[in-house]
Design an enzyme around this catalytic site. Structure first.
Site, short mmCIF file in Angstrom:
data_model
loop_
_atom_site.label_atom_id
_atom_site.label_comp_id
_atom_site.label_asym_id
_atom_site.label_seq_id
_atom_site.Cartn_x
_atom_site.Cartn_y
_atom_site.Cartn_z
N PHE A 138 75.46 12.11 170.52
CA PHE A 138 76.59 13.24 170.44
C PHE A 138 76.31 13.94 169.23
O PHE A 138 75.95 13.42 168.14
CB PHE A 138 77.75 12.42 170.22
N ASP A 223 70.95 12.83 162.37
CA ASP A 223 72.19 13.31 162.24
C ASP A 223 72.86 12.17 161.90
O ASP A 223 73.09 11.29 162.42
CB ASP A 223 72.68 13.62 164.02
N LYS A 252 82.33 14.07 158.79
CA LYS A 252 82.94 12.89 158.55
C LYS A 252 83.20 12.36 157.11
O LYS A 252 83.83 13.10 156.26
CB LYS A 252 82.66 11.70 159.33
N1 PLP Z 1 77.06 14.32 165.17
C1 PLP Z 1 77.65 13.06 165.21
C2 PLP Z 1 76.65 11.71 165.31
C3 PLP Z 1 79.12 12.89 165.50
O1 PLP Z 1 79.41 11.70 165.78
C4 PLP Z 1 80.00 13.99 165.52
C5 PLP Z 1 81.27 13.69 165.91
O2 PLP Z 1 81.74 12.94 166.32
C6 PLP Z 1 79.47 15.25 165.17
C7 PLP Z 1 78.00 15.44 165.17
C8 PLP Z 1 80.39 16.33 165.26
O3 PLP Z 1 80.86 16.70 164.32
P1 PLP Z 1 82.23 17.29 163.91
O4 PLP Z 1 83.25 16.85 164.98
O5 PLP Z 1 82.78 17.28 162.50
O6 PLP Z 1 81.59 18.70 164.38
#
Ligand code: PLP
Length: 396
Positions: A138, A223, A252
């Site tokens: 994700f 990520d 986060k």
């Molecule tokens: N990358 C990862 C691994 C995530 O878990 C998330 C959100 O759950 C995101 C990116 C996207 O982050 P945001 O919701 O702050 O755009």
């Protein structure tokens, strides 16, 4: 009609229903506790998807916000501000030699990372612009990031995917190799998959991907939006292994619950973002940066990395040993305070039962209970939380 019901009715009439929200309205938080409109208290074992990494209303964070709000709130990125520089220095001290770009969210950080990798792949007249990502990953909800995300459900209904992203099964190494062509410039992956169900890679896997990127001159993007900033018991999850990415993205926890995203890149790559190449009007605003800086200082000062590791290991051992739930639990896994408890069957109405028991938990991939409490939760409260969770699992 209760205050909660009245408030929920107002929400139905005014707020989009794009989240499957539970029927509670939170009004106050303190440490690891939350209270709703009816005054009911909850123990927060999820910290708003890990965002409230130091819990709610932490006095040092409240002070950082208050002071900064009195000094300087926003000037935009045509000018420098001290909190932004100071926080970038904290990142450099705890990650690798690089430079930071600030935005508001994980997806924006990932977008910036992919753009930077494309600049790298397109330099000197080459034509490498494609990114490989993994199934069950994700990476966010923008059009490009749903293309990067390895879950068909998030793409459904939004038309043809943005080109330049290939989702492959990370454990089928041949298909990873086959997916790389002479237009590929990057691989993006989470060191531990969060939304996909707290999936850890086999030992040595990150190193294998690093080697592949080195051999094929690909930019390796980790990520760390879920896993960064102490969540897994290290500053960043890649530090569990002997690997360093070229780019790391954060979200986060990095803002402690305020909207902060970071794209942090190796110095030479960062140099490709010359003035005018990328930007974000409110990114790195002084209030958010003062909070991020304070979070890093507290993690260091209070030894919260060791704390998160120790509490995580203890909970995994306890949950694995708890005989009253062995018939319900398939697997317990995770790193630090980023834990997944995979149930054998999809539980019915789990979140409402959890709320009724006064526990904030989360369910992903239908049957994986996810825990990501504030990493400064005390030992006794964490033990109490795990006891209560075991009783909850017994009942579902
Ligand atoms: N990358 C990862 C691994 C995530 O878990 C998330 C959100 O759950 C995101 C990116 C996207 O982050 P945001 O919701 O702050 O755009």
């Amino acid at each position: 009609m209760s205050i909660t019901q009245q408030t929920l009715n107002r929400a139905q009439a005014s707020v989009m229903q794009n989240y499957g929200r539970a029927g509670v309205v939170m009004v106050r938080g303190q440490g690891c506790y939350l209270w709703d409109t009816d005054g009911k208290q909850y123990l927060d074992l999820f910290a708003g998807f890990g965002g409230s990494v130091l819990g709610h209303a932490h006095p040092a964070l409240v002070e950082a916000v208050t002071r900064q709000a009195q000094d300087l709130w926003h000037v935009g990125n045509a000018l420098w501000t001290l909190p932004q520089i100071e926080f970038a220095e904290r990142l450099k001290a705890h990650a690798f030699d690089g430079r930071a770009f600030f935005c508001h969210s994980g997806l924006e950080a990932n977008e910036a990372a992919v753009k930077l990798a494309r600049l790298y792949g397109m330099r000197n007249g080459s034509n490498r612009w494609k990114t490989i990502s993994f199934l069950k990953s994700f990476h966010g909800r923008s059009l490009a990031m749903i293309a990067a995300t390895g879950n068909p459900a998030v793409k459904e209904g939004f038309g043809p995917p943005v080109p330049g992203f290939t989702n492959v099964d990370p454990l089928d190494w041949d298909s990873v190799l086959r997916s790389i062509d002479d237009q590929t410039c990057a691989i993006i992956m989470e060191p531990v998959q969060g939304e996909g169900g707290i999936n850890l890679y086999p030992p040595g896997y990150l190193k294998k991907v690093r080697q592949l990127c080195d051999e094929r001159d690909l930019v390796l993007i980790f990520d760390e939006v879920w896993t960064g900033c102490g969540r897994t018991g290290r500053w960043f999850a890649y530090q569990h292994e002997d690997v360093v990415p070229d780019i790391m993205t954060l979200g986060k926890a990095v803002g402690g619950g305020l909207p902060v995203g970071v794209m942090y890149a190796r110095t030479d790559l960062a140099g490709l973002f010359t003035p005018g190449r990328h930007g974000c009007t409110l990114g790195g605003n002084p209030i958010c940066m003062a909070v991020s800086r304070t979070i890093f200082d507290l993690i260091e000062k209070e030894n919260l990395l060791e704390h998160a590791s120790a509490l995580g290991e203890r909970a995994v051992a306890r949950l694995r040993k708890a005989s009253s739930i062995t018939d319900k639990v398939q697997d317990v896994r995770g790193r630090g305070l980023f834990l997944g408890i995979e149930l054998r069957a999809e539980p019915i109405d789990f979140i409402n039962k959890s709320l009724a028991a006064g526990l904030i938990t989360n369910l992903t991939s239908k049957k994986v209970i996810r825990l990501a409490p504030p990493i400064n939760i005390s030992e006794s409260l964490w033990d109490e939380g795990i006891d209560r969770l075991i009783r909850l699992i017994e009942s579902v």
